[in-house]
Design a protein around this motif. Structure first.
Motif, mmCIF file in Angstrom:
data_model
loop_
_atom_site.group_PDB
_atom_site.id
_atom_site.type_symbol
_atom_site.label_atom_id
_atom_site.label_comp_id
_atom_site.label_asym_id
_atom_site.label_seq_id
_atom_site.Cartn_x
_atom_site.Cartn_y
_atom_site.Cartn_z
ATOM 1 N N LYS A 10 0.496 -1.189 0.125
ATOM 2 C CA LYS A 10 0.147 -0.247 -0.252
ATOM 3 C C LYS A 10 1.105 1.289 -0.090
ATOM 4 O O LYS A 10 2.068 0.860 0.641
ATOM 5 C CB LYS A 10 -0.716 0.575 1.002
ATOM 6 C CG LYS A 10 -1.830 -0.795 1.503
ATOM 7 C CD LYS A 10 -3.402 -1.337 2.633
ATOM 8 C CE LYS A 10 -3.939 -2.163 2.635
ATOM 9 N NZ LYS A 10 -5.339 -1.989 3.423
ATOM 10 N N ILE A 11 0.359 2.304 -0.763
ATOM 11 C CA ILE A 11 1.687 3.215 -0.464
ATOM 12 C C ILE A 11 0.760 4.211 0.172
ATOM 13 O O ILE A 11 -0.698 4.707 -0.203
ATOM 14 C CB ILE A 11 1.718 4.045 -2.334
ATOM 15 C CG1 ILE A 11 2.074 3.064 -3.430
ATOM 16 C CG2 ILE A 11 2.459 5.539 -2.031
ATOM 17 C CD1 ILE A 11 2.791 3.255 -4.498
ATOM 18 N N GLY A 62 11.094 -7.185 8.426
ATOM 19 C CA GLY A 62 10.254 -7.846 7.581
ATOM 20 C C GLY A 62 9.582 -7.568 6.063
ATOM 21 O O GLY A 62 8.365 -7.991 5.563
ATOM 22 N N VAL A 63 9.094 -5.989 6.728
ATOM 23 C CA VAL A 63 7.749 -5.482 5.948
ATOM 24 C C VAL A 63 8.924 -4.812 4.790
ATOM 25 O O VAL A 63 9.179 -4.333 4.463
ATOM 26 C CB VAL A 63 7.114 -4.463 6.131
ATOM 27 C CG1 VAL A 63 6.653 -3.328 5.947
ATOM 28 C CG2 VAL A 63 6.785 -4.616 7.819
ATOM 29 N N THR A 96 5.366 -8.468 -0.779
ATOM 30 C CA THR A 96 4.647 -7.720 -0.724
ATOM 31 C C THR A 96 4.052 -7.733 0.516
ATOM 32 O O THR A 96 3.650 -6.357 1.172
ATOM 33 C CB THR A 96 3.910 -7.329 -1.529
ATOM 34 O OG1 THR A 96 2.210 -7.436 -1.844
ATOM 35 C CG2 THR A 96 3.956 -6.406 -2.445
ATOM 36 N N GLU A 97 3.842 -9.316 1.254
ATOM 37 C CA GLU A 97 3.341 -9.521 2.477
ATOM 38 C C GLU A 97 4.808 -9.461 2.845
ATOM 39 O O GLU A 97 5.746 -9.815 2.672
ATOM 40 C CB GLU A 97 3.035 -10.830 2.208
ATOM 41 C CG GLU A 97 1.747 -10.633 1.631
ATOM 42 C CD GLU A 97 0.832 -10.452 2.342
ATOM 43 O OE1 GLU A 97 0.184 -9.714 3.309
ATOM 44 O OE2 GLU A 97 0.009 -9.835 1.182
ATOM 45 N N THR A 98 3.877 -9.513 4.242
ATOM 46 C CA THR A 98 5.083 -9.765 5.615
ATOM 47 C C THR A 98 6.385 -10.638 5.480
ATOM 48 O O THR A 98 5.268 -11.164 5.596
ATOM 49 C CB THR A 98 4.706 -8.444 7.359
ATOM 50 O OG1 THR A 98 4.514 -7.676 6.871
ATOM 51 C CG2 THR A 98 6.013 -8.732 8.585
ATOM 52 N N LEU A 99 7.847 -10.414 5.905
ATOM 53 C CA LEU A 99 8.150 -12.230 5.838
ATOM 54 C C LEU A 99 8.445 -12.446 8.034
ATOM 55 O O LEU A 99 8.589 -11.048 7.977
ATOM 56 C CB LEU A 99 9.544 -11.441 5.176
ATOM 57 C CG LEU A 99 9.829 -11.349 3.947
ATOM 58 C CD1 LEU A 99 10.782 -11.137 3.474
ATOM 59 C CD2 LEU A 99 8.933 -11.787 2.863
ATOM 60 N N LYS A 100 8.219 -13.005 7.975
ATOM 61 C CA LYS A 100 8.316 -13.849 9.472
ATOM 62 C C LYS A 100 9.508 -13.968 9.621
ATOM 63 O O LYS A 100 10.240 -14.382 11.064
ATOM 64 C CB LYS A 100 6.784 -14.605 9.721
ATOM 65 C CG LYS A 100 5.640 -14.378 9.147
ATOM 66 C CD LYS A 100 5.030 -13.145 10.196
ATOM 67 C CE LYS A 100 4.046 -12.707 9.687
ATOM 68 N NZ LYS A 100 3.402 -11.312 10.449
#
Length: 217
Positions: free
Chosen positions: A102-103, A117-118, A167-171
């Motif tokens: 999201k921008i 991770g984002v 684009t999804e947060t890496l855990k």
């Protein structure tokens, strides 16, 4: 005593944006006219403790970074590093930051803390975007983008640039997938009209949906 003031906006991915009345404003002296705008209260936790590189970048709309995350070098006896925090202060001008796909339109004098991770990327907001109008604010002086901004950056630990299409947060670091096609993952070149119709606007402790009302975070 622990602070009870709620600083800025915390996104669902753990990142935080602090601007305007989202900061704690203090007048510490009775006879000296100085006002402090506290963007972070500090903490007693071990993370994040910023000890990585720091510096600044002067952005215009021609500088469109590829999407990326930050990973520290592996510690002695370990095979992998770890995902690290990044802290960005938008000193002057208006920025665009993509966080988790999201921008967001970020006004001047704003602190953005990007959680580990984002996936994220930056550019300057194109000239002519009126933040005051798009957030329904009655500022004494309207905030209108000029197509450039000054960024100060600081990393939690020494790190490098790890490009990704994710684009999804890496855990975890194990989830990271490298992308070497940097052109394909650059933040898009948007017109002022596209920003006003597609992006999310930050103001004080709220985020405003493009051409709409306040959105949840």
């Amino acid at each position: 005593m622990a602070s009870v003031f709620s600083y800025g906006i915390t996104l669902t991915n753990g990142s935080q944006i602090v601007h305007g009345s989202g900061a704690q404003v203090k007048d510490p002296f009775t006879n000296i006219p100085v006002t402090l705008h506290e963007l972070s209260p500090g903490h007693l936790d071990r993370r994040p403790a910023f000890r990585g590189q720091s510096g600044f970048i002067e952005f215009d709309t021609s500088i469109r970074l590829p999407r990326h995350v930050h990973i520290s070098p592996a510690a002695a006896g370990e095979n992998l590093g770890r995902l690290v925090y990044e802290r960005i202060f938008v000193v002057g001008g208006v920025a665009l930051v993509e966080l988790g796909g999201k921008i967001h339109v970020v006004p001047p004098q704003t602190l953005v803390t990007i959680a580990p991770g984002v996936p994220h990327t930056w550019t300057a907001c194109p000239k002519g975007v009126n933040l005051s109008k798009n957030t329904g604010s009655k500022d004494e002086e309207e905030i209108i983008s000029e197509g450039k901004f000054l960024m100060l950056y600081e990393y939690e630990e020494t790190t490098g640039f790890f490009p990704t299409a994710q684009t999804e947060t890496l855990k975890s670091v194990e989830e990271y997938v490298r992308c070497d096609d940097l052109e394909s993952i650059r933040i898009p070149l948007l017109t002022a009209q596209e920003v006003e119709s597609r992006c999310w606007f930050v103001k004080d402790d709220k985020i405003f949906q493009a051409q709409g009302g306040v959105m949840g975070v």
